[in-house]
Design an enzyme around this catalytic site. Structure first.
Site, short mmCIF file in Angstrom:
data_model
loop_
_atom_site.label_atom_id
_atom_site.label_comp_id
_atom_site.label_asym_id
_atom_site.label_seq_id
_atom_site.Cartn_x
_atom_site.Cartn_y
_atom_site.Cartn_z
N GLU A 277 0.90 -1.17 0.00
CA GLU A 277 0.00 0.00 0.00
C GLU A 277 0.93 1.21 0.00
O GLU A 277 1.59 1.51 0.99
CB GLU A 277 -0.92 -0.14 1.21
CG GLU A 277 -1.34 1.11 1.91
CD GLU A 277 -2.45 1.81 1.20
OE1 GLU A 277 -2.11 2.71 0.41
OE2 GLU A 277 -3.61 1.49 1.45
N CYS A 311 -2.08 8.62 3.26
CA CYS A 311 -1.76 8.11 1.92
C CYS A 311 -2.77 8.61 0.89
O CYS A 311 -2.40 8.89 -0.24
CB CYS A 311 -1.66 6.60 1.92
SG CYS A 311 -3.12 5.79 2.57
N GLU A 408 4.49 12.52 -4.07
CA GLU A 408 3.75 12.56 -2.81
C GLU A 408 4.51 13.45 -1.83
O GLU A 408 5.66 13.17 -1.51
CB GLU A 408 3.63 11.15 -2.25
CG GLU A 408 2.82 11.08 -0.99
CD GLU A 408 2.61 9.64 -0.51
OE1 GLU A 408 3.60 8.92 -0.34
OE2 GLU A 408 1.44 9.27 -0.30
P1 NAI Z 1 9.40 4.57 4.29
O1 NAI Z 1 8.70 3.94 3.16
O2 NAI Z 1 10.88 4.67 4.28
O3 NAI Z 1 9.01 3.83 5.67
C1 NAI Z 1 7.92 2.94 5.85
C2 NAI Z 1 8.38 1.67 6.58
O4 NAI Z 1 9.29 0.96 5.75
C3 NAI Z 1 9.13 1.95 7.89
O5 NAI Z 1 8.77 0.96 8.84
C4 NAI Z 1 10.57 1.78 7.48
O6 NAI Z 1 11.40 1.41 8.54
C5 NAI Z 1 10.48 0.66 6.48
N1 NAI Z 1 11.59 0.57 5.53
C6 NAI Z 1 12.42 1.56 5.11
N2 NAI Z 1 13.33 1.07 4.26
C7 NAI Z 1 13.09 -0.25 4.13
C8 NAI Z 1 13.68 -1.29 3.36
N3 NAI Z 1 14.72 -1.07 2.57
N4 NAI Z 1 13.16 -2.52 3.45
C9 NAI Z 1 12.10 -2.77 4.23
N5 NAI Z 1 11.50 -1.83 4.98
C10 NAI Z 1 11.99 -0.58 4.93
O7 NAI Z 1 8.80 6.00 4.46
P2 NAI Z 1 9.55 7.28 5.10
O8 NAI Z 1 10.93 7.42 4.57
O9 NAI Z 1 9.41 7.13 6.53
O10 NAI Z 1 8.69 8.49 4.48
C11 NAI Z 1 9.11 9.09 3.27
C12 NAI Z 1 7.94 9.36 2.39
O11 NAI Z 1 7.28 8.16 2.07
C13 NAI Z 1 6.88 10.23 2.98
O12 NAI Z 1 7.19 11.57 2.90
C14 NAI Z 1 5.69 9.85 2.15
O13 NAI Z 1 5.72 10.55 0.94
C15 NAI Z 1 5.92 8.39 1.88
N6 NAI Z 1 5.13 7.57 2.80
C16 NAI Z 1 3.92 7.14 2.38
C17 NAI Z 1 3.11 6.43 3.21
C18 NAI Z 1 1.77 5.98 2.76
O14 NAI Z 1 0.99 5.52 3.57
N7 NAI Z 1 1.45 6.07 1.50
C19 NAI Z 1 3.50 6.12 4.60
C20 NAI Z 1 4.84 6.58 4.94
C21 NAI Z 1 5.58 7.28 4.06
#
Ligand code: NAI
Ligand code: MG
Length: 504
Positions: A277, A311, A408
């Protein structure tokens, strides 16, 4: 407006107990353990900058131990042979415990993430309980089929009997983001447990506190050891290790599209199942006949709720040219009325973003837009140099190719663009790689459903935005993801089908 607000002392005994100076641990096989390598990292209140707690920094070895515990639990009779109705009762009990502890969970969520108390206490914590309640009812309704086959080569005098059974997909790694921490975990845990899977949960490093409190409640509810394990730590270590782990059967991920792509790569080794998602850039189409009593607060709430860290946030509004200028003016007024402050302050409408780093990220999009000619109608800035607060922002004259229109932002920033014909609105709305959600604002029934059919998105709202319920399947088309959460579709993603064909 100051850029930091004073720290808040937690009021609920439960939140106080969790934050009582102790270093937090990992939950593995129902035992709270320190991280194998002994590391720890801090989690902060983004509004005040205050230190809340030290979390155990899990690493690959902790992930390995947690996955092994989840594998063992999968075949442990205490879980595998639990009657479906008992599994349902367990899910219901988890919901009851979340509700009974809603005040402290809401307090922890607001302290750790920043969102307003109303958002935590009235919306997200009750919604987390409802996830478990919805899937509780499914636990004894997971059915196979008997299947009449047309196979012609069975031995003479014999018959064929064929049927399907449903089995849990296995060990699930649930990797969750920081925008709605408990709810995102509940949206994965509830269907996973309903299906009989076991789980390793890796909460977002910025916001792990409610997951840890939920872990205590899961043990209290009587979940057998190893069914849910919680490993706090970083994405690039624990998250990446789980995504590549040969003993993990499925990853359920919510987060950025960029990390979603990395998980797709990491999952190749054992071709694990994925639900992703991911990001969005959801449009709101406002027709000339829209009921502005609904559309103005609705579009405002669609982008500004949770400070845009949603999101499905409606970050692009396409407004009919006959009402565009007046709409922008009123939306800017709505934005200006929102009171920013500590989420636990009852006067607060909007809390800070999750971190000052996220506020800086949002500012970089807005600054880049401004320097390329975008016009700020409201907000447009962080409230201070290191502040995690970002003013609710309305922008016009945003060119379709600007980064702030394509990526985003995940902050309280909406770009408003005029259109003349509905077909043009659809072309603009669909001019994105994402396909998560959209809203349509009109009183014309036919126009509403035509637009709903024409938008490429997993969810379309008519005269509302960001309406969620566990009954409504939610998923992304295009680069917004794979698979669905919620509804019967959400359960399907945690089940395999086995076809059994017998000569009898
Ligand atoms: P992210 O996608 O890095 O983090 C989400 C989860 O993924 C966290 O638990 C993180 O520890 C984990 N993660 C990070 N790198 C990983 C990897 N290589 N393998 C497996 N898991 C990993 O999101 P971040 O950096 O915290 O936020 C950056 C941008 O991402 C936000 O500004 C937003 O644009 C987007 N985002 C979108 C979301 C949504 O619900 N659509 C939620 C969170 C972030
Ligand atoms: Mg990250």
């Amino acid at each position: 407006m100051t850029h930091h607000v004073p720290p808040h002392q937690p009021k609920t005994p439960g939140a106080n107990a969790l934050l009582a100076g102790k270093a937090k641990r990992l939950l593995i096989a129902n035992v709270w353990r320190t991280a194998a390598e002994g590391g720890a990292f801090a989690t902060h209140d983004p509004a005040s900058g205050a230190l809340l707690a030290y979390l155990a920094e899990g690493t690959a070895s902790d992930a390995d131990i947690a996955v092994a515990a989840a594998r063992d639990a999968l075949v442990d009779p205490a879980w595998r042979d639990m009657k479906p109705s008992a599994r349902g009762r367990l899910l219901w009990k988890i919901a009851d415990l979340i509700e009974a502890h809603a005040d402290e969970l809401a307090e922890l969520e607001t302290l750790d993430q920043g969102k307003s108390w109303a958002t935590s206490r009235m919306a997200e914590i009750p919604a987390s309980a409802e996830q478990f309640r919805y899937y509780a009812g499914f636990a004894n309704k997971i059915l196979g089929q008997t299947i009449p086959t047309s196979i012609g080569y069975h031995p003479p005098g014999k018959k064929l009997f064929a049927y399907t059974t449903r089995e849990p997909v296995g060990v699930v790694a649930a990797i969750t983001p920081w925008n709605s921490p408990l709810l995102m975990a509940a949206m994965k845990l509830a269907p996973a447990l309903c299906a009989g899977c076991t789980v390793v949960l890796k909460p977002a490093e910025e916001t792990s506190l409610t997951a840890l409190r939920l872990g205590e409640l899961l043990v209290e509810a009587g979940l057998p050891a190893g069914v849910v394990n919680i490993v706090t730590g970083f994405g690039s270590t624990v998250g990446a290790h789980l995504a590549a782990h040969p003993d993990v059967d499925k990853v359920a991920f919510t987060g950025s599209t960029e990390v979603g792509r990395m998980i797709v790569g990491a999952a190749q080794g054992n071709l694990k199942k994925l639900t992703l998602e991911l990001g969005g850039k959801s449009p709101a189409i406002v027709m000339p006949d829209a009921d502005l009593q609904l559309a103005l607060p609705g579009v405002a709430r669609g982008i500004f709720a949770n400070s845009g860290q949603v999101c499905v946030a409606g970050s692009r509004a396409y407004v009919h040219s006959s009402i565009h200028d007046a709409f922008v003016e009123k939306l800017a007024l709505e934005a200006g009325k929102l009171r920013l402050g500590h989420g636990l302050d009852p006067e607060t409408d909007l809390g800070p973003l999750v971190s000052s780093a996220q506020a800086a990220r949002v500012a970089s999009y807005v600054d880049e837009g401004k320097s390329s000619g975008a016009v700020i109608a409201a907000g447009g800035e962080r409230l201070g140099i290191d502040s995690a607060f970002f003013a609710p922002t309305v922008v016009t004259a945003v060119h379709p190719e600007m980064r702030m229109m394509r990526e985003e932002i995940f902050g309280p920033v909406i770009a408003v663009t005029p259109f003349d014909e509905p077909e043009e609105a659809l072309v603009l709305a669909n001019d994105t790689k994402f396909g998560l959600a959209a809203s349509v604002w009109t009183q014309d029934l036919s126009a509403a459903h035509r637009l709903a059919a024409g938008v490429r998105a997993g969810t379309v709202w008519i005269n509302c935005h960001s309406y969620f319920s566990p009954e409504l399947p939610k998923g992304g088309h295009r680069e917004s993801g794979w698979g669905y959460e919620n509804g019967p579709q959400g359960l399907e993603n945690y089940l395999e089908t086995k076809a059994v064909c017998a000569v009898i």
